[in-house]
Design a protein around this motif. Structure first.
Motif, mmCIF file in Angstrom:
data_model
loop_
_atom_site.group_PDB
_atom_site.id
_atom_site.type_symbol
_atom_site.label_atom_id
_atom_site.label_comp_id
_atom_site.label_asym_id
_atom_site.label_seq_id
_atom_site.Cartn_x
_atom_site.Cartn_y
_atom_site.Cartn_z
ATOM 1 N N THR A 1 -15.850 41.406 -16.539
ATOM 2 C CA THR A 1 -15.200 42.099 -17.657
ATOM 3 C C THR A 1 -16.228 42.659 -18.629
ATOM 4 O O THR A 1 -16.118 43.808 -19.089
ATOM 5 C CB THR A 1 -14.262 41.127 -18.404
ATOM 6 N N GLU A 2 -17.245 41.874 -18.954
ATOM 7 C CA GLU A 2 -18.273 42.341 -19.884
ATOM 8 C C GLU A 2 -19.095 43.472 -19.277
ATOM 9 O O GLU A 2 -19.540 44.377 -19.994
ATOM 10 C CB GLU A 2 -19.175 41.170 -20.284
ATOM 11 N N LYS A 3 -19.310 43.447 -17.957
ATOM 12 C CA LYS A 3 -20.026 44.552 -17.303
ATOM 13 C C LYS A 3 -19.228 45.856 -17.401
ATOM 14 O O LYS A 3 -19.788 46.942 -17.320
ATOM 15 C CB LYS A 3 -20.280 44.219 -15.824
ATOM 16 N N LEU A 4 -17.906 45.729 -17.585
ATOM 17 C CA LEU A 4 -17.043 46.908 -17.744
ATOM 18 C C LEU A 4 -16.816 47.233 -19.225
ATOM 19 O O LEU A 4 -15.881 47.956 -19.565
ATOM 20 C CB LEU A 4 -15.698 46.659 -17.058
ATOM 21 N N SER A 5 -17.680 46.677 -20.094
ATOM 22 C CA SER A 5 -17.584 46.890 -21.550
ATOM 23 C C SER A 5 -16.250 46.377 -22.097
ATOM 24 O O SER A 5 -15.700 46.934 -23.043
ATOM 25 C CB SER A 5 -17.758 48.378 -21.895
ATOM 26 N N GLY A 6 -15.701 45.331 -21.475
ATOM 27 C CA GLY A 6 -14.432 44.764 -21.910
ATOM 28 C C GLY A 6 -14.587 43.360 -22.440
ATOM 29 O O GLY A 6 -15.693 42.897 -22.722
ATOM 30 N N ASP A 7 -13.446 42.687 -22.544
ATOM 31 C CA ASP A 7 -13.457 41.328 -23.095
ATOM 32 C C ASP A 7 -12.315 40.545 -22.452
ATOM 33 O O ASP A 7 -11.297 41.119 -22.055
ATOM 34 C CB ASP A 7 -13.257 41.374 -24.615
ATOM 35 N N ILE A 8 -12.485 39.241 -22.349
ATOM 36 C CA ILE A 8 -11.424 38.365 -21.845
ATOM 37 C C ILE A 8 -11.256 37.222 -22.830
ATOM 38 O O ILE A 8 -12.242 36.651 -23.307
ATOM 39 C CB ILE A 8 -11.736 37.842 -20.419
ATOM 40 N N GLU A 9 -9.986 36.915 -23.177
ATOM 41 C CA GLU A 9 -9.688 35.879 -24.164
ATOM 42 C C GLU A 9 -8.699 34.881 -23.568
ATOM 43 O O GLU A 9 -7.894 35.220 -22.703
ATOM 44 C CB GLU A 9 -9.082 36.501 -25.424
ATOM 45 N N PHE A 10 -8.765 33.652 -24.087
ATOM 46 C CA PHE A 10 -7.926 32.551 -23.601
ATOM 47 C C PHE A 10 -7.084 32.034 -24.758
ATOM 48 O O PHE A 10 -7.597 31.801 -25.847
ATOM 49 C CB PHE A 10 -8.834 31.445 -23.053
ATOM 50 N N TYR A 11 -5.753 31.903 -24.544
ATOM 51 C CA TYR A 11 -4.846 31.429 -25.578
ATOM 52 C C TYR A 11 -4.000 30.280 -25.033
ATOM 53 O O TYR A 11 -3.554 30.306 -23.884
ATOM 54 C CB TYR A 11 -3.887 32.535 -26.049
ATOM 55 N N LYS A 12 -3.777 29.285 -25.908
ATOM 56 C CA LYS A 12 -2.822 28.220 -25.590
ATOM 57 C C LYS A 12 -1.481 28.581 -26.224
ATOM 58 O O LYS A 12 -1.389 28.743 -27.436
ATOM 59 C CB LYS A 12 -3.300 26.878 -26.151
ATOM 60 N N LEU A 13 -0.435 28.724 -25.395
ATOM 61 C CA LEU A 13 0.909 28.989 -25.875
ATOM 62 C C LEU A 13 1.738 27.713 -25.726
ATOM 63 O O LEU A 13 1.340 26.786 -25.012
ATOM 64 C CB LEU A 13 1.546 30.128 -25.068
ATOM 65 N N PRO A 14 2.918 27.645 -26.393
ATOM 66 C CA PRO A 14 3.793 26.489 -26.176
ATOM 67 C C PRO A 14 4.200 26.378 -24.707
ATOM 68 O O PRO A 14 4.868 27.242 -24.158
ATOM 69 C CB PRO A 14 5.013 26.808 -27.071
ATOM 70 N N ASN A 15 3.720 25.327 -24.046
ATOM 71 C CA ASN A 15 4.037 25.044 -22.629
ATOM 72 C C ASN A 15 3.529 26.136 -21.682
ATOM 73 O O ASN A 15 4.071 26.318 -20.587
ATOM 74 C CB ASN A 15 5.553 24.881 -22.439
ATOM 75 N N ALA A 16 2.510 26.866 -22.061
ATOM 76 C CA ALA A 16 1.978 27.921 -21.186
ATOM 77 C C ALA A 16 0.545 28.245 -21.586
ATOM 78 O O ALA A 16 0.040 27.797 -22.616
ATOM 79 C CB ALA A 16 2.837 29.176 -21.258
ATOM 80 N N THR A 17 -0.144 29.015 -20.719
ATOM 81 C CA THR A 17 -1.520 29.450 -20.950
ATOM 82 C C THR A 17 -1.594 30.958 -20.715
ATOM 83 O O THR A 17 -0.979 31.470 -19.779
ATOM 84 C CB THR A 17 -2.476 28.729 -19.983
ATOM 85 N N GLU A 18 -2.345 31.660 -21.573
ATOM 86 C CA GLU A 18 -2.484 33.117 -21.420
ATOM 87 C C GLU A 18 -3.959 33.506 -21.355
ATOM 88 O O GLU A 18 -4.770 33.037 -22.156
ATOM 89 C CB GLU A 18 -1.827 33.860 -22.582
ATOM 90 N N PHE A 19 -4.307 34.346 -20.369
ATOM 91 C CA PHE A 19 -5.600 35.015 -20.331
ATOM 92 C C PHE A 19 -5.341 36.502 -20.545
ATOM 93 O O PHE A 19 -4.502 37.107 -19.859
ATOM 94 C CB PHE A 19 -6.296 34.789 -18.978
ATOM 95 N N ARG A 20 -6.064 37.096 -21.503
ATOM 96 C CA ARG A 20 -5.837 38.498 -21.854
ATOM 97 C C ARG A 20 -7.138 39.284 -21.636
ATOM 98 O O ARG A 20 -8.148 39.032 -22.295
ATOM 99 C CB ARG A 20 -5.387 38.614 -23.306
#
Length: 693
Positions: A643-662
């Protein structure tokens, strides 16, 4: 002994008699007089969970009993309990009439604890019937009473109620200020009463201020506060707040699920006010999704409900959503009709007299605060008089000090001259050191590139022997008959397979570091569908629900190989680390959208989760969040690297009873000078070395 007697007389009418007043009166008549009223109130509370109407019928008997005795304190308690039940039955105006009646009784007789409760409940009723000037005035009076009592728990309740009034008036900054005062009072007192609801109120406020991360964090705090004992009301309000956060942050598909959960609970609890608000919000969400028919159906359902309620603020919001709907669907005649209804109701709710009254109430409260400040200042003046005498002495000492300083300055000037020369000398040394550091940095970049080359060659060279070893193990497993030897060979085969996977991933890391970008147009839905279908074929659990909200992004250009590395790593983890509990319906949701020329890919799953406090740890090389990991903790590192090689970013979030990668990427990838420098360096390092003859 007294507590045991009370318990017996409470349980007696519940277990020995049917639910009718004659039975209750019989039990009361056979109860000691000092316990009779407590028996009636306790029986009324016991019925509340089963039937509000039956509980209300008992409250009428409680009022009759208290008036017959002529005890003003009992009359106050009975009518307060009845007012609480009237609010549960959505009869706010009757509740207000009762509360006004006992307000005078409590104030005349100095029943400060009851007066605090009456004012708090009266203020909430005023708030939900849109009498905001009376609500604010009553809340400030309650706050004054509670401050005199120095009761932090009741101060917290009053501040929470004031925050609610400002929220309804859409003054979200002032609302949040009082919510935070309420939270501070709870922390000081150690009280957890209504702490979950306070966090939900703060979440709704953060939503209106577009602070969605803070809103979702507040919702998590609400669930943490009630733990395993969250009531249906709290879950209903939390699901509503979470739905608003998701809707406003353009995650409509997930928001609808949370709104529907909240709607079901509102109907179960028969809360028409919440049902109207949720239906209006659902209509707005479906309108965003383009489902006009569903949006109109929900608005009409809310309009039918509104005819039997007294909640003007909810009706005001409903008219606003009707006007928005018809404007969005180009039905300008109906849009104008509901716009007029909205304006008429708004003018009646927020009339000129109300605004004037609000200003007067706030001025009176500010004046009270100013008087308190003046009192503090008087005490300060007394202290200053004492300090003045010290100041005179200080002046004398200061004169002597000035003389000393003047003499010292002469010495300091001489020292400064020498110091300046020393600074110039050290500056020259720092310049030389900087040049050396830049040279060292270039050397370090070269060493890093050499290290990438070493990783690639080492993994490549080890791959052959590992393959041979695995083949030998397979032959041994077929030929060897000894059970112990077979077990050893099986373990060697498994370890070889795991090591082979790790070497493959290290090779991928080396490829990512050294690859030259191939920029082409990308059909993102096709790429994601291919990855999902592949993972479904190899997944151990086949009944995982997959929700894809994929939107083609015309003009999206990037490196397909690096994009696939990033997506495969995250989506593979979502399948691999599913929750295999039979009580959990596993799902994976993937959403693609475009925002401000940035492509946002959201992958949400309700798997086993990641128990980490520092989100940065998730993306570290060789970090393993689960024992199920088969690649040595390289998957998310590869995703972040690609992702960083593509000039982007990846983030990790804890949701109620779930997990999100954006994952966030530029719509059009552009090479920078840093990219070109890195490629040139890798070409030099990766070039074959020719031995001298």
């Amino acid at each position: 002994m007294r507590a045991i007697q009370i318990l017996l007389f409470i349980l007696l009418p519940i277990f020995c008699f049917s639910q009718n007043l004659d039975s209750l009166k019989s039990v009361v008549n056979n109860t000691p007089k000092d316990l009779q009223f407590e028996v009636v109130l306790s029986y009324m509370r016991s019925l509340l969970g089963e039937s509000v109407v039956q509980s209300y019928n008992v409250s009428e008997y409680a009022v009759e009993y208290a008036e017959k005795i002529g005890d003003s304190l009992l009359i106050t308690k009975a009518l307060y309990a009845q007012s609480f039940l009237l609010r549960r039955m959505n009869k706010e105006n009757q509740a207000v009439a009762n509360l006004k009646k006992i307000y005078g009784i409590a104030k005349r007789n100095n029943y400060y604890e009851e007066l605090s409760k009456i004012l708090n409940l009266l203020a909430v009723s005023y708030t939900y019937t849109a009498n905001y000037d009376e609500a604010l005035k009553t809340n400030f009076e309650a706050l004054t009473v509670n401050e005199k009592r120095n009761n932090l728990e009741d101060i917290s309740i009053s501040c929470n109620n004031i925050g609610l009034v400002y929220f309804k008036l859409r003054n979200y900054d002032e609302s949040l200020k009082f919510y935070q005062k309420s939270l501070m009072a709870k922390k000081k007192s150690g009280s957890t009463f209504d702490l979950d609801r306070l966090h939900i109120n703060m979440a709704l406020c953060f939503n209106q201020l577009n602070a969605f991360i803070e809103a979702e964090q507040s919702i998590l705090e609400a669930f943490k506060a009630c733990g395993d004992n969250c009531s249906d009301e709290i879950v209903m309000e939390a699901e509503l707040a979470l739905g608003v956060s998701l809707m406003n942050s353009e995650r409509s598909g997930v928001a609808i699920d949370h709104f529907n959960k909240s709607l079901a609970l509102s109907r179960k609890l028969k809360s028409t006010r919440f049902e109207m608000e949720i239906l209006s919000l659902l209509a707005k969400t479906y309108l965003q999704e383009g489902d006009d028919e569903k949006a109109l159906e929900l608005l009409r359902t809310a309009e039918v409900i509104s005819k039997s309620t007294e909640y003007l603020q909810s009706l005001l919001y409903l008219y606003e959503k009707f006007s928005d709907y018809y404007a969005e669907t180009n039905d300008y005649q109906n849009a104008a009709y509901y716009s007029r209804k909205y304006s008429s109701l708004r003018d009646s709710v927020l009339s000129e007299s109300l605004i004037k009254n609000l200003a007067n109430v706030q001025s009176q409260f500010a004046e009270r605060e100013n008087l308190a400040t003046i009192s503090i200042k008087d005490q300060t003046i007394k202290q200053q008089r004492y300090i003045s005498s010290l100041i005179a002495l200080t002046f004398i000492l200061s004169g002597l000090l000035i003389l000393f300083i003047m003499r010292t300055n002469r010495i300091a000037r001489k020292l400064n001259s020498k110091l300046s020369e020393e600074v110039q000398r050290q500056t020259a040394e720092l310049t030389v050191a900087k040049q050396k550091l830049e040279k060292s940095n270039k050397s370090l970049m070269y060493v890093n590139a050499e290290l990438d080359n070493l990783i690639y060659k080492t993994s490549h060279d080890l791959k052959g022997p590992l393959t041979t070893l695995k083949g030998i193990c397979n032959l041994a497993l077929m030929d060897v008959k000894d059970a112990t030897a077979l077990d050893y060979f099986a373990k060697i085969d498994q370890t070889t397979a795991k090591l082979s996977k790790v070497l493959d991933r290290l090779s991928v890391i080396s490829v990512i570091m050294s690859t030259e970008h191939q920029i082409v147009p990308i059909n993102l839905p096709v790429v994601i569908n291919e990855i999902v279908q592949h993972e479904k074929r190899i997944a151990k659990q086949k009944d995982i629900k997959i929700d894809l909200f994929l939107k083609d992004i015309p003009g999206f250009v990037t490196d397909p190989k690096l994009l696939r590395y990033a997506l495969e790593s995250v989506i593979s983890n979502a399948f691999k680390y599913h929750n295999d509990s039979p009580r959990v319906d596993s799902y994976i949701s993937i959403t693609v959208k475009l925002k401000r020329e940035r492509v946002i890919i959201s992958i949400i799953d309700n798997g086993i989760g990641m128990g980490v406090d520092d989100k940065a740890d998730v993306f570290r090389l060789f970090f393993r969040a689960s024992e199920r990991s088969e690649t040595g903790g390289t998957g998310l590192f590869i995703a972040k690297l690609a992702t960083e090689k593509l000039s982007g970013d990846i983030e990790f979030y804890k949701l109620p009873n779930a997990t999100e990668f954006r994952i966030t990427l530029p719509k059009v990838f552009e090479m920078t000078q840093e990219h070109y420098d890195e490629i040139e360096l890798n070409k030099h390092v990766m070039a074959p070395k020719i031995k001298a003859p």
